[in-house]
Design a protein around this motif. Structure first.
Motif, mmCIF file in Angstrom:
data_model
loop_
_atom_site.group_PDB
_atom_site.id
_atom_site.type_symbol
_atom_site.label_atom_id
_atom_site.label_comp_id
_atom_site.label_asym_id
_atom_site.label_seq_id
_atom_site.Cartn_x
_atom_site.Cartn_y
_atom_site.Cartn_z
ATOM 1 N N ALA A 1 7.705 -8.894 12.312
ATOM 2 C CA ALA A 1 8.348 -8.144 13.396
ATOM 3 C C ALA A 1 8.088 -6.648 13.260
ATOM 4 O O ALA A 1 7.788 -5.965 14.249
ATOM 5 N N ARG A 2 8.167 -6.139 12.048
ATOM 6 C CA ARG A 2 7.979 -4.704 11.837
ATOM 7 C C ARG A 2 6.507 -4.298 11.940
ATOM 8 O O ARG A 2 6.197 -3.188 12.372
ATOM 9 N N ILE B 1 5.140 -4.870 -3.076
ATOM 10 C CA ILE B 1 4.587 -4.224 -1.890
ATOM 11 C C ILE B 1 3.656 -3.110 -2.372
ATOM 12 O O ILE B 1 4.005 -2.341 -3.270
ATOM 13 N N PHE B 2 2.488 -3.025 -1.750
ATOM 14 C CA PHE B 2 1.562 -1.920 -1.986
ATOM 15 C C PHE B 2 1.177 -1.341 -0.636
ATOM 16 O O PHE B 2 0.905 -2.092 0.306
ATOM 17 N N VAL B 3 1.149 -0.011 -0.541
ATOM 18 C CA VAL B 3 0.574 0.655 0.624
ATOM 19 C C VAL B 3 -0.617 1.440 0.110
ATOM 20 O O VAL B 3 -0.522 2.179 -0.879
ATOM 21 N N ILE C 1 -0.585 4.543 -2.341
ATOM 22 C CA ILE C 1 0.365 5.623 -2.061
ATOM 23 C C ILE C 1 1.816 5.158 -2.159
ATOM 24 O O ILE C 1 2.729 5.972 -2.102
ATOM 25 N N TYR C 2 2.014 3.857 -2.298
ATOM 26 C CA TYR C 2 3.368 3.308 -2.450
ATOM 27 C C TYR C 2 3.253 1.991 -3.190
ATOM 28 O O TYR C 2 2.322 1.215 -2.959
ATOM 29 N N LYS C 3 4.221 1.775 -4.072
ATOM 30 C CA LYS C 3 4.271 0.513 -4.812
ATOM 31 C C LYS C 3 5.723 0.167 -5.065
ATOM 32 O O LYS C 3 6.521 1.029 -5.451
ATOM 33 N N GLU C 4 6.041 -1.089 -4.845
ATOM 34 C CA GLU C 4 7.353 -1.601 -5.241
ATOM 35 C C GLU C 4 7.144 -2.964 -5.881
ATOM 36 O O GLU C 4 6.611 -3.871 -5.257
ATOM 37 N N ILE C 5 7.529 -3.084 -7.128
ATOM 38 C CA ILE C 5 7.675 -4.389 -7.769
ATOM 39 C C ILE C 5 9.165 -4.685 -7.653
ATOM 40 O O ILE C 5 9.985 -3.984 -8.243
ATOM 41 N N PRO D 1 12.527 -7.035 -0.657
ATOM 42 C CA PRO D 1 12.067 -5.679 -0.981
ATOM 43 C C PRO D 1 12.782 -4.640 -0.121
ATOM 44 O O PRO D 1 13.564 -4.971 0.773
ATOM 45 N N ASN D 2 12.444 -3.386 -0.353
ATOM 46 C CA ASN D 2 12.968 -2.280 0.440
ATOM 47 C C ASN D 2 12.067 -2.131 1.667
ATOM 48 O O ASN D 2 11.060 -1.420 1.632
ATOM 49 N N TYR D 3 12.411 -2.818 2.752
ATOM 50 C CA TYR D 3 11.587 -2.810 3.964
ATOM 51 C C TYR D 3 11.397 -1.398 4.508
ATOM 52 O O TYR D 3 10.282 -1.015 4.872
ATOM 53 N N ASP D 4 12.485 -0.638 4.592
ATOM 54 C CA ASP D 4 12.410 0.687 5.193
ATOM 55 C C ASP D 4 11.466 1.605 4.431
ATOM 56 O O ASP D 4 10.686 2.331 5.041
ATOM 57 N N ALA D 5 11.520 1.577 3.100
ATOM 58 C CA ALA D 5 10.632 2.440 2.306
ATOM 59 C C ALA D 5 9.170 2.034 2.486
ATOM 60 O O ALA D 5 8.286 2.887 2.593
ATOM 61 N N ALA D 6 8.903 0.729 2.518
ATOM 62 C CA ALA D 6 7.529 0.256 2.691
ATOM 63 C C ALA D 6 6.987 0.649 4.058
ATOM 64 O O ALA D 6 5.850 1.141 4.181
ATOM 65 N N ILE D 7 7.777 0.456 5.107
ATOM 66 C CA ILE D 7 7.345 0.812 6.468
ATOM 67 C C ILE D 7 7.154 2.319 6.581
ATOM 68 O O ILE D 7 6.182 2.796 7.178
ATOM 69 N N ALA D 8 8.061 3.100 5.989
ATOM 70 C CA ALA D 8 7.918 4.559 6.025
ATOM 71 C C ALA D 8 6.622 4.997 5.340
ATOM 72 O O ALA D 8 5.913 5.874 5.830
ATOM 73 N N ALA D 9 6.290 4.376 4.226
ATOM 74 C CA ALA D 9 5.052 4.719 3.511
ATOM 75 C C ALA D 9 3.825 4.334 4.320
ATOM 76 O O ALA D 9 2.804 5.022 4.283
#
Length: 167
Positions: free
Chosen positions: A70-71, A135-137, A145-149, A157-165
């Protein structure tokens, strides 16, 4: 040694740990639609949002994939790919049943090259051999430029942080 948790127990992550600022390894995975090769990572001239899940056959992974589908529809100029160890046939059925059509769903089942290259392969646990939740951007030049394990595999995961990145 990088770790994550599964139901509160530490689980070792195997492979090459990729960090923010590193070149994103270019790896070929298998698309669930038609078994075609899909390249993730590397410099592709567009940003990439790479979503890593253990298996689409779990509630959290299914929810995460639906949310990102959706995002992803709202992201412009971003190549969005979900990578799991699921067989392409199973992930294809999932996508058809759930209406997943705004992102690519791919499998790392052949050689686990993606999981090893990005350091997201789960070691000694009941889930050994699948990926953690991450998540990797990657920017257009192939830099992470972005990573979340995700600290606990059973959580989203932190959807908002991943989408913002990715924006």
């Amino acid at each position: 040694m990088a770790t994550t948790k599964f139901k509160g127990t530490d689980v070792e992550l195997l492979g090459n740990e990729v960090k923010v600022g590193d070149k994103a390894p270019e790896v070929t995975v298998v698309n669930s639609a038609g078994l075609a090769d899909v390249v993730v990572g590397g410099a592709q001239g567009v940003k990439q949002l790479i979503i890593v899940v253990p298996s689409l056959d779990t509630g959290v992974c299914a929810t995460e994939t639906r949310n990102f589908n959706a995002r992803a529809a709202k992201l412009e100029g971003v190549k969005t790919t979900v990578v799991s160890m699921d067989l392409p046939f199973a992930s294809g059925r999932f996508c058809a049943a759930e209406g997943i059509d705004k992102l690519t769903v791919a499998s790392d089942f052949r050689n686990k090259d993606f999981a090893k290259a990005y350091g997201v392969l789960l070691g000694g646990s009941v889930l050994a051999g699948v990926t953690c939740r991450a998540i990797f951007v990657v920017d257009a030049n192939g830099i992470v430029i972005y990573k979340e394990i995700v600290p606990e595999i059973t959580e989203e995961p932190n959807y908002d942080a991943a989408i913002a990145a990715a924006n």
